[in-house]
Design a protein around this motif. Structure first.
Motif, PDB file in Angstrom:
ATOM      1  N   PRO A  57       0.807  -1.228   0.000  1.00 59.05           N
ATOM      2  CA  PRO A  57       0.000   0.000   0.000  1.00 59.05           C
ATOM      3  C   PRO A  57       0.841   1.280   0.000  1.00 59.05           C
ATOM      4  N   ALA A  58       2.013   1.243   0.632  1.00 53.06           N
ATOM      5  CA  ALA A  58       2.836   2.451   0.741  1.00 53.06           C
ATOM      6  C   ALA A  58       3.539   2.821  -0.560  1.00 53.06           C
ATOM      7  N   ARG A  59       3.403   1.978  -1.584  1.00 52.38           N
ATOM      8  CA  ARG A  59       4.014   2.290  -2.877  1.00 52.38           C
ATOM      9  C   ARG A  59       3.391   3.532  -3.492  1.00 52.38           C
ATOM     10  N   ILE A  60       2.179   3.867  -3.043  1.00 53.61           N
ATOM     11  CA  ILE A  60       1.433   4.987  -3.631  1.00 53.61           C
ATOM     12  C   ILE A  60       2.237   6.277  -3.564  1.00 53.61           C
ATOM     13  N   LYS A  61       2.976   6.473  -2.478  1.00 53.49           N
ATOM     14  CA  LYS A  61       3.772   7.695  -2.333  1.00 53.49           C
ATOM     15  C   LYS A  61       4.792   7.805  -3.464  1.00 53.49           C
ATOM     16  N   ALA A  62       5.446   6.681  -3.815  1.00 50.24           N
ATOM     17  CA  ALA A  62       6.438   6.689  -4.884  1.00 50.24           C
ATOM     18  C   ALA A  62       5.778   6.965  -6.239  1.00 50.24           C
ATOM     19  N   ILE A  63       4.595   6.383  -6.472  1.00 53.49           N
ATOM     20  CA  ILE A  63       3.869   6.633  -7.720  1.00 53.49           C
ATOM     21  C   ILE A  63       3.501   8.104  -7.828  1.00 53.49           C
ATOM     22  N   GLN A  64       3.066   8.707  -6.713  1.00 48.76           N
ATOM     23  CA  GLN A  64       2.712  10.125  -6.718  1.00 48.76           C
ATOM     24  C   GLN A  64       3.919  11.002  -7.034  1.00 48.76           C
ATOM     25  N   GLN A  65       5.095  10.600  -6.561  1.00 49.09           N
ATOM     26  CA  GLN A  65       6.308  11.356  -6.883  1.00 49.09           C
ATOM     27  C   GLN A  65       6.592  11.324  -8.379  1.00 49.09           C
ATOM     28  N   LEU A  66       6.375  10.169  -9.004  1.00 54.07           N
ATOM     29  CA  LEU A  66       6.574  10.064 -10.456  1.00 54.07           C
ATOM     30  C   LEU A  66       5.595  10.954 -11.212  1.00 54.07           C
ATOM     31  N   ILE A  67       4.340  10.953 -10.769  1.00 50.34           N
ATOM     32  CA  ILE A  67       3.315  11.777 -11.425  1.00 50.34           C
ATOM     33  C   ILE A  67       3.635  13.258 -11.248  1.00 50.34           C
ATOM     34  N   GLN A  68       4.055  13.645 -10.046  1.00 53.36           N
ATOM     35  CA  GLN A  68       4.398  15.054  -9.796  1.00 53.36           C
ATOM     36  C   GLN A  68       5.573  15.501 -10.661  1.00 53.36           C
ATOM     37  N   LYS A  69       6.550  14.596 -10.843  1.00 49.93           N
ATOM     38  CA  LYS A  69       7.695  14.905 -11.697  1.00 49.93           C
ATOM     39  C   LYS A  69       7.246  15.110 -13.138  1.00 49.93           C
ATOM     40  N   ALA A  70       6.337  14.267 -13.613  1.00 49.26           N
ATOM     41  CA  ALA A  70       5.832  14.403 -14.986  1.00 49.26           C
ATOM     42  C   ALA A  70       5.100  15.735 -15.163  1.00 49.26           C
ATOM     43  N   LYS A  71       4.283  16.088 -14.185  1.00 50.99           N
ATOM     44  CA  LYS A  71       3.538  17.361 -14.262  1.00 50.99           C
ATOM     45  C   LYS A  71       4.492  18.557 -14.234  1.00 50.99           C
ATOM     46  N   LYS A  72       5.508  18.482 -13.384  1.00 51.24           N
ATOM     47  CA  LYS A  72       6.485  19.568 -13.279  1.00 51.24           C
ATOM     48  C   LYS A  72       7.227  19.748 -14.594  1.00 51.24           C
ATOM     49  N   ASP A  73       7.535  18.644 -15.261  1.00 48.30           N
ATOM     50  CA  ASP A  73       8.260  18.703 -16.538  1.00 48.30           C
ATOM     51  C   ASP A  73       7.329  18.927 -17.722  1.00 48.30           C
ATOM     52  N   GLU A  74       6.042  19.136 -17.425  1.00 44.96           N
ATOM     53  CA  GLU A  74       5.015  19.348 -18.464  1.00 44.96           C
ATOM     54  C   GLU A  74       4.980  18.186 -19.445  1.00 44.96           C
ATOM     55  N   MET A  75       5.075  16.984 -18.886  1.00 40.76           N
ATOM     56  CA  MET A  75       4.992  15.759 -19.681  1.00 40.76           C
ATOM     57  C   MET A  75       3.626  15.117 -19.455  1.00 40.76           C
ATOM     58  N   ARG A  76       3.070  14.581 -20.527  1.00 38.73           N
ATOM     59  CA  ARG A  76       1.872  13.754 -20.365  1.00 38.73           C
ATOM     60  C   ARG A  76       2.318  12.353 -19.945  1.00 38.73           C
ATOM     61  N   TYR A  77       1.446  11.644 -19.272  1.00 41.36           N
ATOM     62  CA  TYR A  77       1.845  10.316 -18.807  1.00 41.36           C
ATOM     63  C   TYR A  77       0.740   9.301 -19.066  1.00 41.36           C
ATOM     64  N   GLY A  78       1.158   8.040 -19.153  1.00 40.77           N
ATOM     65  CA  GLY A  78       0.218   6.967 -19.437  1.00 40.77           C
ATOM     66  C   GLY A  78       0.142   5.984 -18.289  1.00 40.77           C
ATOM     67  N   ASP A  79       0.391   4.735 -18.594  1.00 37.37           N
ATOM     68  CA  ASP A  79       0.277   3.688 -17.582  1.00 37.37           C
ATOM     69  C   ASP A  79       1.469   3.690 -16.630  1.00 37.37           C
ATOM     70  N   VAL A  80       1.254   3.082 -15.476  1.00 35.12           N
ATOM     71  CA  VAL A  80       2.356   2.809 -14.557  1.00 35.12           C
ATOM     72  C   VAL A  80       2.623   1.305 -14.580  1.00 35.12           C
ATOM     73  N   TYR A  81       3.905   0.951 -14.665  1.00 39.96           N
ATOM     74  CA  TYR A  81       4.331  -0.448 -14.715  1.00 39.96           C
ATOM     75  C   TYR A  81       4.972  -0.800 -13.372  1.00 39.96           C
ATOM     76  N   GLN A  82       4.424  -1.803 -12.709  1.00 38.84           N
ATOM     77  CA  GLN A  82       4.970  -2.247 -11.430  1.00 38.84           C
ATOM     78  C   GLN A  82       5.668  -3.587 -11.668  1.00 38.84           C
ATOM     79  N   THR A  83       6.991  -3.550 -11.759  1.00 41.45           N
ATOM     80  CA  THR A  83       7.785  -4.755 -12.011  1.00 41.45           C
ATOM     81  C   THR A  83       8.237  -5.340 -10.683  1.00 41.45           C
ATOM     82  N   PHE A  84       7.891  -6.607 -10.458  1.00 40.93           N
ATOM     83  CA  PHE A  84       8.215  -7.264  -9.194  1.00 40.93           C
ATOM     84  C   PHE A  84       9.604  -7.900  -9.286  1.00 40.93           C
ATOM     85  N   ILE A  85      10.593  -7.223  -8.675  1.00 41.33           N
ATOM     86  CA  ILE A  85      11.951  -7.746  -8.658  1.00 41.33           C
ATOM     87  C   ILE A  85      12.012  -9.047  -7.851  1.00 41.33           C
TER      88      ILE A  85
END
Length: 346
Positions: A299-327
């Protein structure tokens, strides 16, 4: 009666002519050399040859049959290792030994096919062309054949070369997945945001919709991982080094929803026929991603996903899907080790 005598004389003359031509014009054994190059380091390539459990996974002589059975004998790797094999469908069988090993340089195999007392001798030389490229050279010496069996020597080299050609494709697929996994593990820097270019993938998996309440989502992910992994490894017979890390694909913002839809699957080297309608392939095109590695509760992964989305918005990038790769494979009640990738574009 006279007719049969004439036929008998003709048959005897033909057999005699055949035997004479084989004796005078066809060598009793064959020697030939085949060279190939692969774009992987020498140490990784050599380990696929001196470990017979690895060898039989990608070598077309063994991997092309679904009915072949193979027994492995200690020490399993290097000089003295051996296998015996039997294929009830084709009625082929035999034994193979590693008789000599000079690590990362040369190997000598002995292959006894069927009931032959004389083996095929195969010396394999490994040469590092560069840090990331290896040349493989096969020196093959076939056993002596009787006069009446020598016709086999007309196609022995072509048959061997065809097997190597198909085997090299399999080897590249195995090493590609293995090297990709090794590189991913070596590149892990947790909680640091990075930019990566992701290559195209062919992923075999399932489409899922499930509840997002409490730990229901993660329990559902674990259940579906086990289902997909069992299908890929048991039904399709794929080994760990033939497949990629399991990946879950979902809309970047749907972690807020009461119900989540996602695609969860395991990357394969190529698309293959699948008869079970519960599973399907999803083709992923090359993308540019914002990436973070995360370790902790799911559940706590959400914070990391939000950081990625915020970075995309800051860089004025559009974004699509999120890929969660299980190492590491998802296990109920345990923390996750994830590579989170957000596809971005302008």
């Amino acid at each position: 009666m006279r007719f049969f005598k004439i036929i008998t004389v003709i048959v005897v003359l033909l057999v005699g002519a055949y035997a004479a031509s084989m004796y005078y014009f066809v060598d009793e054994s064959k020697e030939f050399t085949i060279e190939k190059e692969v774009d992987y380091p020498l140490e990784k390539v050599f380990n696929q040859f001196n470990n017979l459990q690895n060898f039989t996974r990608w070598n077309n002589f063994f991997s092309s049959s679904k009915t072949i059975t193979i027994d492995y004998y200690s020490p399993y790797e290097g000089k003295g290792s051996a296998i015996s094999y039997n294929d009830p469908k084709s009625k082929d069988g035999g034994e193979m030994f590693i008789r000599y090993e000079n690590p990362n340089k040369t190997l000598r195999y002995q292959l006894f096919e069927d009931e032959d007392e004389n083996p095929t001798l195969i010396d394999v030389k490994f040469t590092a062309v560069s840090p990331e490229k290896t040349k493989i050279t096969w020196y093959v010496h076939t056993p002596k054949l009787s006069v009446l069996s020598r016709a086999q020597n007309f196609w022995t080299e072509d048959k061997f070369a065809d097997n190597i050609e198909k085997s090299m494709l399999n080897l590249k697929n195995v090493l590609g997945n293995k090297v990709e996994k090794d590189n991913q593990l070596a590149a892990i820097k947790y909680d640091s945001l990075m930019v990566e270019k992701e290559e195209a993938k062919m992923i075999l998996g399932i489409n899922v919709s499930t509840s997002n309440k409490k730990d229901a989502l993660y329990k559902n992910i674990v259940m579906n991982y086990n289902k997909i992994n069992n299908f890929v490894t048991m039904d399709l017979g794929k080994k760990n080094d033939e497949v990629g890390y399991p990946v879950l694909i979902t809309d970047a913002d749907n972690f807020k929803d009461n119900e989540v839809s996602y695609f969860f699957g395991i990357p394969l080297s190529k698309k293959i026929g699948v008869t079970d309608n519960n599973f399907n392939f999803r083709s992923v095109s090359p993308t540019e991603n914002y990436v973070m590695y995360y370790k902790g509760s799911y559940p706590a992964r959400i914070k990391a996903i939000q950081q990625l989305i915020q970075k995309a918005k800051k860089d004025e990038m559009r974004y699509g899907d999120v890929y969660q790769t299980f190492i590491e494979p998802p296990v109920e009640g345990q923390d996750v080790n994830l590579k989170l990738s957000l596809s971005v574009y302008r």
